[in-house]
Scaffold this motif. Sequence first.
Motif, short mmCIF file in Angstrom:
data_model
loop_
_atom_site.label_atom_id
_atom_site.label_comp_id
_atom_site.label_asym_id
_atom_site.label_seq_id
_atom_site.Cartn_x
_atom_site.Cartn_y
_atom_site.Cartn_z
N PRO A 176 -0.22 20.29 -7.05
CA PRO A 176 -1.47 19.56 -6.78
C PRO A 176 -1.25 18.28 -5.99
CG PRO A 176 -1.40 20.31 -9.05
CD PRO A 176 -0.05 20.58 -8.48
N ARG A 177 -0.12 17.63 -6.20
CA ARG A 177 0.16 16.41 -5.45
C ARG A 177 0.33 16.70 -3.97
NH1 ARG A 177 5.47 13.46 -7.34
NH2 ARG A 177 6.33 15.43 -6.57
N ALA A 178 1.03 17.80 -3.64
CA ALA A 178 1.22 18.16 -2.23
C ALA A 178 -0.10 18.59 -1.59
CB ALA A 178 2.25 19.28 -2.13
N VAL A 179 -0.93 19.29 -2.36
CA VAL A 179 -2.24 19.69 -1.83
C VAL A 179 -3.10 18.47 -1.51
CG1 VAL A 179 -4.38 20.90 -2.39
CG2 VAL A 179 -2.18 21.91 -3.01
N ALA A 180 -3.13 17.51 -2.43
CA ALA A 180 -3.92 16.30 -2.20
C ALA A 180 -3.38 15.51 -1.01
CB ALA A 180 -3.92 15.44 -3.46
N ALA A 181 -2.05 15.41 -0.90
CA ALA A 181 -1.47 14.67 0.22
C ALA A 181 -1.78 15.34 1.55
CB ALA A 181 0.04 14.55 0.03
N GLY A 182 -1.70 16.68 1.62
CA GLY A 182 -2.01 17.39 2.87
C GLY A 182 -3.46 17.24 3.28
N ARG A 183 -4.36 17.37 2.33
CA ARG A 183 -5.78 17.23 2.67
C ARG A 183 -6.12 15.79 3.05
NH1 ARG A 183 -9.66 20.33 -1.47
NH2 ARG A 183 -11.13 19.41 0.05
N LEU A 184 -5.44 14.84 2.46
CA LEU A 184 -5.69 13.44 2.81
C LEU A 184 -5.20 13.14 4.22
CD1 LEU A 184 -6.87 10.89 1.56
CD2 LEU A 184 -4.59 10.30 0.72
N GLN A 185 -4.07 13.71 4.62
CA GLN A 185 -3.60 13.54 5.99
C GLN A 185 -4.55 14.18 6.99
OE1 GLN A 185 0.37 15.07 6.12
NE2 GLN A 185 1.27 13.36 4.97
N ALA A 186 -5.06 15.36 6.65
CA ALA A 186 -6.02 16.02 7.54
C ALA A 186 -7.29 15.19 7.67
CB ALA A 186 -6.33 17.41 7.02
N PHE A 187 -7.72 14.58 6.57
CA PHE A 187 -8.92 13.74 6.63
C PHE A 187 -8.69 12.54 7.52
CE2 PHE A 187 -11.10 9.98 4.97
CZ PHE A 187 -12.43 10.37 5.12
N LEU A 242 -5.05 1.23 5.50
CA LEU A 242 -4.33 0.72 4.33
C LEU A 242 -4.79 1.41 3.05
CD1 LEU A 242 -2.40 -1.29 2.99
CD2 LEU A 242 -4.28 -2.95 2.94
N GLU A 243 -6.10 1.60 2.90
CA GLU A 243 -6.60 2.27 1.70
C GLU A 243 -6.14 3.73 1.65
OE1 GLU A 243 -7.86 0.75 -0.67
OE2 GLU A 243 -8.32 -1.16 0.28
N LEU A 244 -6.12 4.39 2.80
CA LEU A 244 -5.63 5.78 2.81
C LEU A 244 -4.13 5.84 2.48
CD1 LEU A 244 -7.51 7.19 5.95
CD2 LEU A 244 -8.06 7.52 3.53
N THR A 245 -3.37 4.84 2.95
CA THR A 245 -1.95 4.79 2.61
C THR A 245 -1.75 4.55 1.12
OG1 THR A 245 -1.48 3.92 4.83
CG2 THR A 245 0.24 3.66 3.14
N LEU A 246 -2.58 3.66 0.55
CA LEU A 246 -2.50 3.41 -0.89
C LEU A 246 -2.86 4.67 -1.69
CD1 LEU A 246 -4.11 -0.15 -1.15
CD2 LEU A 246 -1.70 0.46 -1.40
N ALA A 247 -3.84 5.43 -1.17
CA ALA A 247 -4.19 6.68 -1.84
C ALA A 247 -3.03 7.68 -1.77
CB ALA A 247 -5.44 7.28 -1.21
N ARG A 288 -15.32 12.67 -1.31
CA ARG A 288 -15.70 12.92 -2.70
C ARG A 288 -14.91 14.11 -3.27
NH1 ARG A 288 -20.82 11.44 -0.61
NH2 ARG A 288 -21.36 13.63 -0.22
N GLU A 289 -14.73 15.14 -2.44
CA GLU A 289 -13.92 16.28 -2.90
C GLU A 289 -12.46 15.87 -3.13
OE1 GLU A 289 -14.35 19.33 -0.03
OE2 GLU A 289 -16.48 19.73 -0.49
N LEU A 290 -11.94 15.02 -2.23
CA LEU A 290 -10.56 14.55 -2.40
C LEU A 290 -10.41 13.73 -3.68
CD1 LEU A 290 -9.63 13.48 1.25
CD2 LEU A 290 -8.65 15.35 -0.07
N ARG A 291 -11.43 12.97 -4.03
CA ARG A 291 -11.33 12.15 -5.25
C ARG A 291 -11.26 13.01 -6.51
NH1 ARG A 291 -15.93 7.75 -5.51
NH2 ARG A 291 -14.80 7.37 -7.47
N GLU A 292 -11.82 14.21 -6.47
CA GLU A 292 -11.84 15.06 -7.66
C GLU A 292 -10.63 15.98 -7.74
OE1 GLU A 292 -13.99 14.59 -9.97
OE2 GLU A 292 -15.03 13.07 -8.76
#
Length: 317
Positions: A176-187, A242-247, A288-292
């Motif tokens: 799940p951590r890798a999935v969240a990181a990949g989707r966050l980079q795409a965003f 910066l906020e995306l990097t913190l996420a 919002r989807e990324l936050r969940e």
Amino acid sequence: MPRRRGSSALAWLVALLVLAGGGWFGWQWLQARVQHERSVETQAAQHVSALEQRIDTLQQEQRAQAKRLQQADTTNRVLRDELLGIGQRAALLEDSVSQLADPERNGAQTLRLDELEIVLGLAEQRLRLAGDLDGARRGYALAASLLDGIHDPAWLSLRQALVQERAALDALGADPRAVAAGRLQAFAASLPALPIAVAGREDATLPWWRRAFARIVDVRHADTAVAIEPGDRAAGLAALQLELTLAQAAAERRDRDGYRQALARADGWTTRLWPDSPQLRERRAQLRELRELPLAIDLPTLGTTLEQLRAMRVAPN
């Protein structure tokens, strides 16, 4: 007359002699009495002193006897403890001999079980501490190969437990951590495609003079929330990045609270940098989807095979 005086004087003389003799005998008797009483007192004092010495001797002997009894009691306790220790060592030796005599507990099988326990422990800790899902799967595969080398039917239940735990581990899919990181980079990569201004939506409803001068004069409200000036936009974009990097960092730590807070702040910066548009609403929905998204690995059966192995090795046959 002279004879009467002489006889009376003689009588007086005899009386004085008798009195003197009685006094002398009385004094002698008194002295003897005093000496006798003194000797009696001396003898009594000697008897009392002898009795006191005897009592002191008896008390010393009593204390010595009590000390000897205490030493004997201590010696008995030490001997009893030594006997108990000898009994325990004998029981351990008997258990060791029985284990050595058991054909099911040969040296090769014991070494293989030790290796199996170490591999299972490393695989579990690799998943718990490092979140390395692939490494944990490889560790459990190695444990399965080690367990296949033990042909004793007594370990059949352990083999079934390992199969169930491996199935649950494979059912997790990607980390799940890798999935969240990949989707966050795409965003983050999709943000530059957002339009800075919405054009053509109100051109038909604008007055003719505004449509005529729209290419020359840009009219906007002074209190608009969207940053237009280059300096403001540069600062806003830096804060958003910066906020995306913190996420991303919070996702690597599996810190769900920090991850969600950083994405909430990033959502606020999107409304500050871009005007309302269908593309922006889509990006905010993605946020919002990324936050969940979950970050932790939820595997209730993790470690059950290791626990069962340890319980079976400790339990007597």
